[in-house]
Structures are given as structure tokens and as C-alpha cells.
Design a protein around this motif. Sequence first.
Motif, short mmCIF file in Angstrom:
data_model
loop_
_atom_site.label_atom_id
_atom_site.label_comp_id
_atom_site.label_asym_id
_atom_site.label_seq_id
_atom_site.Cartn_x
_atom_site.Cartn_y
_atom_site.Cartn_z
N UNK A 69 0.83 -1.21 0.00
CA UNK A 69 0.00 0.00 0.00
C UNK A 69 0.86 1.26 0.00
N UNK A 70 1.97 1.24 0.74
CA UNK A 70 2.86 2.41 0.81
C UNK A 70 3.44 2.75 -0.57
N UNK A 71 3.52 1.73 -1.44
CA UNK A 71 4.05 1.95 -2.78
C UNK A 71 2.95 2.00 -3.84
N UNK A 72 1.70 2.07 -3.37
CA UNK A 72 0.58 2.19 -4.29
C UNK A 72 0.17 0.89 -4.95
N UNK A 73 0.55 -0.22 -4.34
CA UNK A 73 0.21 -1.53 -4.92
C UNK A 73 -0.72 -2.31 -4.03
N UNK A 74 -1.00 -3.54 -4.49
CA UNK A 74 -1.90 -4.40 -3.75
C UNK A 74 -1.19 -5.55 -3.04
N UNK A 103 19.27 1.79 -7.31
CA UNK A 103 18.37 2.48 -6.38
C UNK A 103 16.97 1.88 -6.51
N UNK A 104 16.50 1.24 -5.45
CA UNK A 104 15.17 0.65 -5.45
C UNK A 104 14.22 1.53 -4.65
N UNK A 105 12.92 1.51 -5.00
CA UNK A 105 11.96 2.25 -4.17
C UNK A 105 12.09 1.76 -2.73
N UNK A 106 12.11 2.69 -1.79
CA UNK A 106 12.37 2.35 -0.39
C UNK A 106 11.29 2.93 0.51
N UNK A 107 10.87 2.12 1.49
CA UNK A 107 9.93 2.56 2.51
C UNK A 107 10.57 2.31 3.86
N UNK A 108 10.66 3.36 4.67
CA UNK A 108 11.20 3.25 6.03
C UNK A 108 10.02 3.32 7.00
N UNK A 109 9.98 2.36 7.93
CA UNK A 109 8.91 2.37 8.91
C UNK A 109 8.91 3.69 9.67
N UNK A 142 13.43 7.68 0.43
CA UNK A 142 12.36 6.82 0.95
C UNK A 142 11.10 7.59 1.28
N UNK A 143 10.01 6.86 1.30
CA UNK A 143 8.79 7.36 1.90
C UNK A 143 8.71 6.68 3.27
N UNK A 144 7.97 7.29 4.17
CA UNK A 144 7.78 6.66 5.48
C UNK A 144 6.32 6.23 5.60
N UNK A 145 6.13 5.10 6.23
CA UNK A 145 4.78 4.57 6.47
C UNK A 145 4.88 3.55 7.58
N UNK A 146 3.78 3.24 8.20
CA UNK A 146 3.76 2.23 9.26
C UNK A 146 3.72 0.87 8.55
N UNK A 147 4.91 0.30 8.30
CA UNK A 147 4.99 -0.98 7.58
C UNK A 147 5.45 -2.12 8.50
N UNK A 148 5.79 -1.79 9.73
CA UNK A 148 6.18 -2.82 10.69
C UNK A 148 4.99 -3.27 11.51
N UNK A 149 5.03 -4.50 11.99
CA UNK A 149 3.99 -4.97 12.91
C UNK A 149 4.66 -5.76 14.01
#
Length: 151
Positions: A69-74, A103-109, A142-149
Amino acid sequence: MALTKAKAEFTLHPYDHDPGAQAYGEEAADALGVPYERIFKTLVVEVEAGLAVAVVPVSGKLDLKAMAAALGGKRAAMAEAAKVERVTGYVVGGISPLGQRKQLPTVVDSSALDFETVYFSAGRRGLQIETAPANLIGLTRAVTARIGKAD
């Protein structure tokens, strides 16, 4: 090194890596006496658009749905280790979010923003980088999003 080039403040923290260790992030946290929430692991996933990097605390797990979801996908799935090593140029357990071959798309919690500094792999087992979350986020674009659980 990307942090040096960017003139960003950082500290390298070497530690003795146990070749038998399987939980690399926890090993680093224990060796350095740092809470698990401040040590971040670098994971590579497959999303619809290709590979992407997730940076999450070792205290928990990656939420694959939240990552997608943070990268706009399913959908997101963990990438195969051999492919990850080939694409990043690092070995599993020593994958840094910085200095990868491509360089890969990156999401940091987003929990990284709760700390003055965070730790993550410097590109090999037994070496961690400590720097401000803003440096990590800026240099990886990076974008930041709550990706950790919670584990």
C-alpha cells in the motif's frame, strides 16, 4: 560511502558477528546494547512494479500489505535471497539500504522518526551505521509509512 559524500553525521559500530547467528538484527542489537526498536533491518520485497526495499525495526515483522500500500500496490512478497544478493550487491544479513547496485523504491517504517538516531546495516555482517533517520530517508529517497507490525 553515501553518508560521507552527503556530509551527514554518522557513527560506525563494528561488532563480532557469530557465523552461526540467524537473526542478524537481534545479534547486532544484543552485541551493541541497543534496544531492538532502534535497530532496523533491510528487507527486499517483490511488488507489482518490481523489487523494493523495506526498512523495519528488528523488534517486529514487515507487514507485506502495508508495504504494498505504501508503494501504491496491492501485493508484496519477500524476494528470493539469491536475487536480492545479485540486485543489491550485499549478502543476506548485511544488506544496507544505502549503496545498493541499483536504487530501489524504499519505505522506512515511520517508527524511525521516534528516535534521534537509528541503526542499520553498513553493508556487511558485523557492522552497523548509526545516523539520524532523516539522513537514511533522504539518501534512500524513501517514503515513510507504518509498515512494521509486532512480532
